[in-house]
Design a protein around this motif. Structure first.
Motif, PDB file in Angstrom:
ATOM      1  N   ARG A 152       1.005  -0.892  -0.103  1.00  0.00           N
ATOM      2  CA  ARG A 152      -0.055   0.271   0.320  1.00  0.00           C
ATOM      3  C   ARG A 152       0.792   1.225   0.263  1.00  0.00           C
ATOM      4  NH1 ARG A 152      -5.524   1.011   1.500  1.00  0.00           N
ATOM      5  NH2 ARG A 152      -5.848   3.150   1.112  1.00  0.00           N
ATOM      6  N   CYS A 153       1.924   1.391   0.652  1.00  0.00           N
ATOM      7  CA  CYS A 153       2.940   2.424   0.785  1.00  0.00           C
ATOM      8  C   CYS A 153       4.168   1.911  -0.211  1.00  0.00           C
ATOM      9  CB  CYS A 153       3.027   2.442   2.519  1.00  0.00           C
ATOM     10  SG  CYS A 153       1.822   3.324   3.485  1.00  0.00           S
ATOM     11  N   HIS A 154       4.405   1.089   0.075  1.00  0.00           N
ATOM     12  CA  HIS A 154       5.493   0.771  -0.808  1.00  0.00           C
ATOM     13  C   HIS A 154       5.857   0.156  -1.905  1.00  0.00           C
ATOM     14  CE1 HIS A 154       8.239   1.300   2.773  1.00  0.00           C
ATOM     15  NE2 HIS A 154       7.528   0.644   3.739  1.00  0.00           N
ATOM     16  N   SER A 155       5.828   1.209  -3.141  1.00  0.00           N
ATOM     17  CA  SER A 155       6.136   0.530  -4.458  1.00  0.00           C
ATOM     18  C   SER A 155       6.585  -0.779  -5.452  1.00  0.00           C
ATOM     19  CB  SER A 155       7.115   1.545  -5.079  1.00  0.00           C
ATOM     20  OG  SER A 155       6.823   1.218  -6.922  1.00  0.00           O
ATOM     21  N   THR A 156       5.720  -1.173  -5.833  1.00  0.00           N
ATOM     22  CA  THR A 156       6.085  -3.187  -6.894  1.00  0.00           C
ATOM     23  C   THR A 156       7.208  -2.888  -7.484  1.00  0.00           C
ATOM     24  OG1 THR A 156       4.676  -2.834  -7.873  1.00  0.00           O
ATOM     25  CG2 THR A 156       3.751  -4.460  -5.754  1.00  0.00           C
ATOM     26  N   GLU A 157       7.236  -1.108  -8.337  1.00  0.00           N
ATOM     27  CA  GLU A 157       8.543  -1.169  -9.544  1.00  0.00           C
ATOM     28  C   GLU A 157      10.006  -0.347  -8.414  1.00  0.00           C
ATOM     29  OE1 GLU A 157       8.305  -1.415 -11.662  1.00  0.00           O
ATOM     30  OE2 GLU A 157       5.936  -2.266 -12.074  1.00  0.00           O
ATOM     31  N   ASP A 213      10.748   8.578  -7.590  1.00  0.00           N
ATOM     32  CA  ASP A 213      11.030   8.557  -5.292  1.00  0.00           C
ATOM     33  C   ASP A 213      11.681   7.175  -5.252  1.00  0.00           C
ATOM     34  OD1 ASP A 213      11.461   9.385  -2.785  1.00  0.00           O
ATOM     35  OD2 ASP A 213       9.219   9.483  -2.404  1.00  0.00           O
ATOM     36  N   VAL A 214      13.235   7.927  -4.552  1.00  0.00           N
ATOM     37  CA  VAL A 214      14.440   6.293  -3.849  1.00  0.00           C
ATOM     38  C   VAL A 214      14.227   7.122  -2.082  1.00  0.00           C
ATOM     39  CG1 VAL A 214      15.107   6.464  -6.255  1.00  0.00           C
ATOM     40  CG2 VAL A 214      15.481   7.729  -4.874  1.00  0.00           C
ATOM     41  N   SER A 215      13.223   8.075  -1.787  1.00  0.00           N
ATOM     42  CA  SER A 215      14.038   8.220  -0.286  1.00  0.00           C
ATOM     43  C   SER A 215      13.430   7.295   0.236  1.00  0.00           C
ATOM     44  CB  SER A 215      13.430   9.524   0.053  1.00  0.00           C
ATOM     45  OG  SER A 215      11.711   9.579  -0.248  1.00  0.00           O
ATOM     46  N   LYS A 216      11.576   6.345  -0.146  1.00  0.00           N
ATOM     47  CA  LYS A 216      11.108   5.650   0.405  1.00  0.00           C
ATOM     48  C   LYS A 216      11.662   4.282  -0.379  1.00  0.00           C
ATOM     49  CE  LYS A 216       6.782   5.793   0.113  1.00  0.00           C
ATOM     50  NZ  LYS A 216       5.214   6.084   0.277  1.00  0.00           N
ATOM     51  N   PRO A 217      11.750   2.969   0.430  1.00  0.00           N
ATOM     52  CA  PRO A 217      12.143   1.953   0.274  1.00  0.00           C
ATOM     53  C   PRO A 217      10.981   1.165  -1.112  1.00  0.00           C
ATOM     54  CG  PRO A 217      11.944   0.990   1.725  1.00  0.00           C
ATOM     55  CD  PRO A 217      12.116   2.643   1.830  1.00  0.00           C
ATOM     56  N   ASP A 218      11.726   0.909  -2.175  1.00  0.00           N
ATOM     57  CA  ASP A 218      10.088  -0.142  -2.634  1.00  0.00           C
ATOM     58  C   ASP A 218      10.279  -1.685  -2.165  1.00  0.00           C
ATOM     59  OD1 ASP A 218      12.900  -1.470  -3.282  1.00  0.00           O
ATOM     60  OD2 ASP A 218      12.338  -2.429  -5.368  1.00  0.00           O
ATOM     61  N   GLY A 236      12.746  -4.221  -1.587  1.00  0.00           N
ATOM     62  CA  GLY A 236      13.358  -3.272  -0.469  1.00  0.00           C
ATOM     63  C   GLY A 236      13.438  -3.240   0.911  1.00  0.00           C
ATOM     64  N   ALA A 237      11.557  -3.004   0.870  1.00  0.00           N
ATOM     65  CA  ALA A 237      11.616  -2.906   2.012  1.00  0.00           C
ATOM     66  C   ALA A 237      11.274  -4.184   3.078  1.00  0.00           C
ATOM     67  CB  ALA A 237       9.725  -2.527   2.351  1.00  0.00           C
ATOM     68  N   TYR A 238      10.435  -5.670   1.959  1.00  0.00           N
ATOM     69  CA  TYR A 238      11.185  -7.004   2.791  1.00  0.00           C
ATOM     70  C   TYR A 238      11.901  -7.200   3.125  1.00  0.00           C
ATOM     71  CZ  TYR A 238       6.328  -7.750   0.507  1.00  0.00           C
ATOM     72  OH  TYR A 238       4.994  -8.050   0.300  1.00  0.00           O
ATOM     73  N   HIS A 239      12.849  -6.651   2.631  1.00  0.00           N
ATOM     74  CA  HIS A 239      13.909  -7.405   3.274  1.00  0.00           C
ATOM     75  C   HIS A 239      14.783  -6.388   3.756  1.00  0.00           C
ATOM     76  CE1 HIS A 239      13.781  -9.585  -0.718  1.00  0.00           C
ATOM     77  NE2 HIS A 239      14.656 -10.679  -0.591  1.00  0.00           N
ATOM     78  N   GLN A 240      14.475  -5.743   4.156  1.00  0.00           N
ATOM     79  CA  GLN A 240      14.986  -4.863   5.462  1.00  0.00           C
ATOM     80  C   GLN A 240      14.522  -5.476   6.656  1.00  0.00           C
ATOM     81  OE1 GLN A 240      14.419  -0.079   5.191  1.00  0.00           O
ATOM     82  NE2 GLN A 240      16.098   0.219   3.917  1.00  0.00           N
ATOM     83  N   GLN A 241      13.414  -5.592   6.743  1.00  0.00           N
ATOM     84  CA  GLN A 241      13.195  -6.056   8.029  1.00  0.00           C
ATOM     85  C   GLN A 241      13.198  -7.695   8.150  1.00  0.00           C
ATOM     86  OE1 GLN A 241      11.023  -4.587   9.448  1.00  0.00           O
ATOM     87  NE2 GLN A 241       9.899  -2.811   8.902  1.00  0.00           N
ATOM     88  N   CYS A 242      13.667  -8.478   6.481  1.00  0.00           N
ATOM     89  CA  CYS A 242      13.383 -10.303   7.342  1.00  0.00           C
ATOM     90  C   CYS A 242      15.444 -10.302   7.138  1.00  0.00           C
ATOM     91  CB  CYS A 242      13.447 -10.910   5.973  1.00  0.00           C
ATOM     92  SG  CYS A 242      10.859 -10.575   5.707  1.00  0.00           S
ATOM     93  N   LEU A 243      15.826  -9.579   6.723  1.00  0.00           N
ATOM     94  CA  LEU A 243      17.742  -9.895   6.357  1.00  0.00           C
ATOM     95  C   LEU A 243      17.820  -9.355   8.445  1.00  0.00           C
ATOM     96  CD1 LEU A 243      19.004  -8.876   3.269  1.00  0.00           C
ATOM     97  CD2 LEU A 243      18.072 -11.068   4.367  1.00  0.00           C
ATOM     98  N   THR A 244      17.615  -8.718   8.576  1.00  0.00           N
ATOM     99  CA  THR A 244      18.571  -8.713  10.183  1.00  0.00           C
ATOM    100  C   THR A 244      18.374  -9.534  11.189  1.00  0.00           C
ATOM    101  OG1 THR A 244      18.070  -6.152  10.230  1.00  0.00           O
ATOM    102  CG2 THR A 244      18.127  -7.247  12.165  1.00  0.00           C
ATOM    103  N   CYS A 245      16.868  -9.935  11.561  1.00  0.00           N
ATOM    104  CA  CYS A 245      16.461 -11.680  12.493  1.00  0.00           C
ATOM    105  C   CYS A 245      17.254 -12.826  12.017  1.00  0.00           C
ATOM    106  CB  CYS A 245      15.150 -11.858  12.708  1.00  0.00           C
ATOM    107  SG  CYS A 245      14.579 -10.478  13.692  1.00  0.00           S
ATOM    108  N   HIS A 246      17.179 -13.374  10.409  1.00  0.00           N
ATOM    109  CA  HIS A 246      17.853 -14.350  10.099  1.00  0.00           C
ATOM    110  C   HIS A 246      19.401 -14.153   9.381  1.00  0.00           C
ATOM    111  CE1 HIS A 246      13.951 -16.522   8.015  1.00  0.00           C
ATOM    112  NE2 HIS A 246      13.231 -15.395   8.560  1.00  0.00           N
TER     113      HIS A 246
END
Length: 382
Positions: free
Chosen positions: A119-124, A129-134, A137-147
């Protein structure tokens, strides 16, 4: 005059096109929050919300329960290269409670329904606008830290199964297996004894089961800002096999962290409250407070009398401080072990219990000169 009106009309139309009216969010309007808390510009729009760095920790007022989360979410944005990712959403939501909860991923979501990431993060990937991760990028920012902390591996194939010609991932079977999956039951310790360096009392006895069962605390009341690494770091495993995850690794917090957690409830207690020179016994209401619980109260949870969150302040011991509505017709005297006879069942409690003080022995003097309790009982014992 007509020309002037036409000019004003044109100006108003121009202003409306430059500053289109936004649909008012009634729930946002109920919040006592300045727009500038979240938005950097004066006129934020849907296309350009000009959001600041997320202030969610200061403004979130509604916390979601993991039980509200969908059990499974299927992520198929990369299905041209990989099989869809079957994401056990609720399981991750449950685990996130010790590290921030749902807002860890669902930021900018203070009220209303929880919005999906796309809804907020573009699939493209290519976007202006590159100030907000697509979305990727948003998925991987959240997942990679814990994994990365847990397994020390970040290969794509750990989540993204490559497509194999002639074979297709059985999504339904995968979903079913995840729906049945739960975090292993963590065995709760009964008692933990800490040996400290405090000279006036080196021993601290912590009854873990009392805090959860008797005092009603939840795991997240104490275990915050933690992650799976505390128990599941594979580099700390003595035996590198799946059975390792059934045996949590014990890592004790530093001294200041222990005190920080305990002070939420014990900030008015001095050091000697916990620090002793020997192992302490379990909680005894009579010894600790000077008021021994009788048979009517000993099986109640603390919060049924102490209704101030997790702080257990001193309560009045007079019965009518908790039971102001006791009167004939609403109180079943049988629970005291005595069934009142017909002569006493309709009289007022105060006729026997002076000043409605039920902690003292009842008297017969108000009605009888020749009777006394407990020699003469106003009924029969149950």
């Amino acid at each position: 005059m007509k020309i002037t009106l036409k000019i004003l009309f044109v100006i108003l139309l121009s202003a409306a096109s430059v500053f289109p009216q936004q649909k008012k969010n009634t729930k946002h309007s109920m919040l006592n929050i300045d727009c500038k808390t979240c938005h950097a510009c004066q006129y934020p729009t849907t296309d350009d919300p000009c959001l600041k760095s997320c202030p969610r920790l200061k403004m979130v007022t509604v916390y979601r329960s993991p039980d509200e989360a969908p059990a499974i979410t299927v992520l198929n944005e990369l299905e041209n290269k990989y099989e869809p990712v079957v994401f056990p959403h609720r399981l991750h939501a449950q685990m996130s409670e010790i590290s921030g909860g749902c807002i860890t991923c669902h930021h900018y979501n203070t009220l209303g329904p929880v919005l999906p990431c796309k809804r907020c993060h573009s699939t493209e990937r290519k976007r202006e606008d590159v100030s907000k991760p697509d979305l990727m990028g948003a998925y991987h920012q959240q997942c990679l830290t814990c994994h990365r902390q847990w397994s020390h591996k970040t290969e794509c194939v750990s989540c993204h199964k490559p497509k194999v010609k002639g074979k297709k991932l059985n999504i339904e079977q995968k979903i079913l297996s995840y729906k049945q999956k739960k975090h292993p039951q963590i065995k709760e310790p009964t008692r933990i004894i800490f040996e400290t360096e405090y000279k006036k009392g080196k021993i601290v006895t912590f009854y873990h089961n009392e805090h959860t069962k008797l005092f009603g605390l939840k795991c997240v009341n104490c275990h915050k800002e933690e992650n799976c690494l505390r128990c599941h770091d594979v580099k700390n495993a003595s035996n590198q096999n799946p059975a390792y995850y059934d045996t949590p690794v014990k890592i004790h917090l530093p001294k200041d962290q222990h005190h920080k957690i305990c002070m939420k409830c014990h900030r008015e207690n001095n050091c000697s409250f916990c620090h002793k020179n020997k192992v302490s016994e379990t909680f005894d209401h009579g010894l600790r407070t000077g008021w021994k619980l009788n048979r009517f109260h000993k099986d109640l949870s603390c919060k049924q009398c102490h209704k101030h969150g997790n702080r257990f302040v001193k309560r009045p011991t007079a019965c009518n401080s908790c039971h102001p509505d006791w009167k004939p017709g609403t109180f079943d005297h049988k629970i005291t072990g005595l069934i009142l006879d017909d002569n006493h069942s309709d009289i007022d409690c105060e006729d026997c219990h002076i000043d409605r003080d039920f902690s003292k022995k009842p008297t017969c003097n108000n009605c009888h000169d020749d009777k006394s309790f407990p020699k003469d009982k106003p009924g029969k014992e149950d």
